[in-house]
Scaffold this motif. Structure first.
Motif, mmCIF file in Angstrom:
data_model
loop_
_atom_site.group_PDB
_atom_site.id
_atom_site.type_symbol
_atom_site.label_atom_id
_atom_site.label_comp_id
_atom_site.label_asym_id
_atom_site.label_seq_id
_atom_site.Cartn_x
_atom_site.Cartn_y
_atom_site.Cartn_z
ATOM 1 N N THR A 8 55.991 -16.209 -6.789
ATOM 2 C CA THR A 8 56.025 -15.862 -8.250
ATOM 3 C C THR A 8 57.904 -15.493 -7.761
ATOM 4 O O THR A 8 57.821 -14.200 -9.052
ATOM 5 C CB THR A 8 54.841 -15.265 -8.107
ATOM 6 N N ARG A 9 58.735 -15.163 -7.026
ATOM 7 C CA ARG A 9 59.877 -14.080 -7.153
ATOM 8 C C ARG A 9 60.714 -14.701 -5.672
ATOM 9 O O ARG A 9 59.998 -15.407 -4.844
ATOM 10 C CB ARG A 9 59.581 -12.228 -6.512
ATOM 11 N N LYS A 18 64.355 -13.581 -9.944
ATOM 12 C CA LYS A 18 64.491 -14.777 -10.380
ATOM 13 C C LYS A 18 62.346 -15.005 -10.655
ATOM 14 O O LYS A 18 61.987 -15.110 -9.800
ATOM 15 C CB LYS A 18 65.022 -16.026 -9.854
ATOM 16 N N ILE A 19 62.457 -14.909 -12.179
ATOM 17 C CA ILE A 19 61.319 -15.410 -12.675
ATOM 18 C C ILE A 19 60.913 -16.501 -13.386
ATOM 19 O O ILE A 19 59.646 -17.064 -13.231
ATOM 20 C CB ILE A 19 60.782 -14.172 -13.474
ATOM 21 N N ASN A 20 61.424 -17.008 -14.572
ATOM 22 C CA ASN A 20 61.583 -17.657 -14.934
ATOM 23 C C ASN A 20 62.066 -19.039 -13.838
ATOM 24 O O ASN A 20 62.485 -19.273 -12.669
ATOM 25 C CB ASN A 20 62.438 -18.674 -15.503
ATOM 26 N N THR A 21 60.405 -20.620 -14.020
ATOM 27 C CA THR A 21 60.273 -21.617 -13.191
ATOM 28 C C THR A 21 61.570 -22.183 -13.027
ATOM 29 O O THR A 21 62.042 -22.779 -11.909
ATOM 30 C CB THR A 21 59.221 -22.556 -13.806
ATOM 31 N N ALA A 22 62.468 -22.743 -14.473
ATOM 32 C CA ALA A 22 63.571 -23.133 -14.222
ATOM 33 C C ALA A 22 64.815 -22.256 -13.652
ATOM 34 O O ALA A 22 65.433 -22.972 -12.491
ATOM 35 C CB ALA A 22 64.554 -23.315 -15.619
ATOM 36 N N GLU A 23 64.600 -21.302 -13.690
ATOM 37 C CA GLU A 23 65.635 -20.688 -12.951
ATOM 38 C C GLU A 23 65.667 -20.486 -11.340
ATOM 39 O O GLU A 23 66.203 -21.105 -10.297
ATOM 40 C CB GLU A 23 65.800 -19.261 -13.211
#
Length: 116
Positions: A8-9, A18-23
């Motif tokens: 998740t992180r 980074k939190i966003n899945t794409a990131e």
């Protein structure tokens, strides 16, 4: 292994979370690319003319370093026999070795001798 847990992180080199899945995917891709980045030159292809030939004096030196009384290989050639070869035959053996080395193929007559 973490069963039932999800990533998740993740932090990047600048320690930004980074939190966003794409990131997360982009950061993982960057990490893998850096992990497996290879700076070595490409290996030469087998059979090209860049390989150095084995020299007669190298074969002569190797013959002198061989210990006698060892079992012959699958070709049944003993070390004692190799040490008896004169200079002309050493040159011939060296040419056969170089032919095998550059072509990556054992001459047909030698394959038959090994299989017996």
């Amino acid at each position: 292994m973490c069963r039932g847990r999800h990533l998740t992180r993740l932090t990047n080199n600048e320690v930004n979370t980074k939190i966003n899945t794409a990131e997360l995917k982009d950061e993982c891709k960057t990490y893998i690319e850096q992990l497996f980045y290879d700076t070595r030159p490409e290996p030469p292809e087998i059979g090209d003319d860049t390989e150095p030939y084995i020299l007669v004096n190298e074969v002569t030196k190797a013959r002198k370093l061989m210990k006698e009384g060892k079992s012959p290989g699958p070709d049944n050639v003993t070390i004692e026999f190799l040490k008896l070869l004169d200079e002309d035959n050493v040159r011939w053996v060296t040419s056969v070795i170089n032919r095998v080395y550059t072509s990556a193929k054992i001459p047909h007559e030698n394959v038959n001798n090994i299989e017996q």
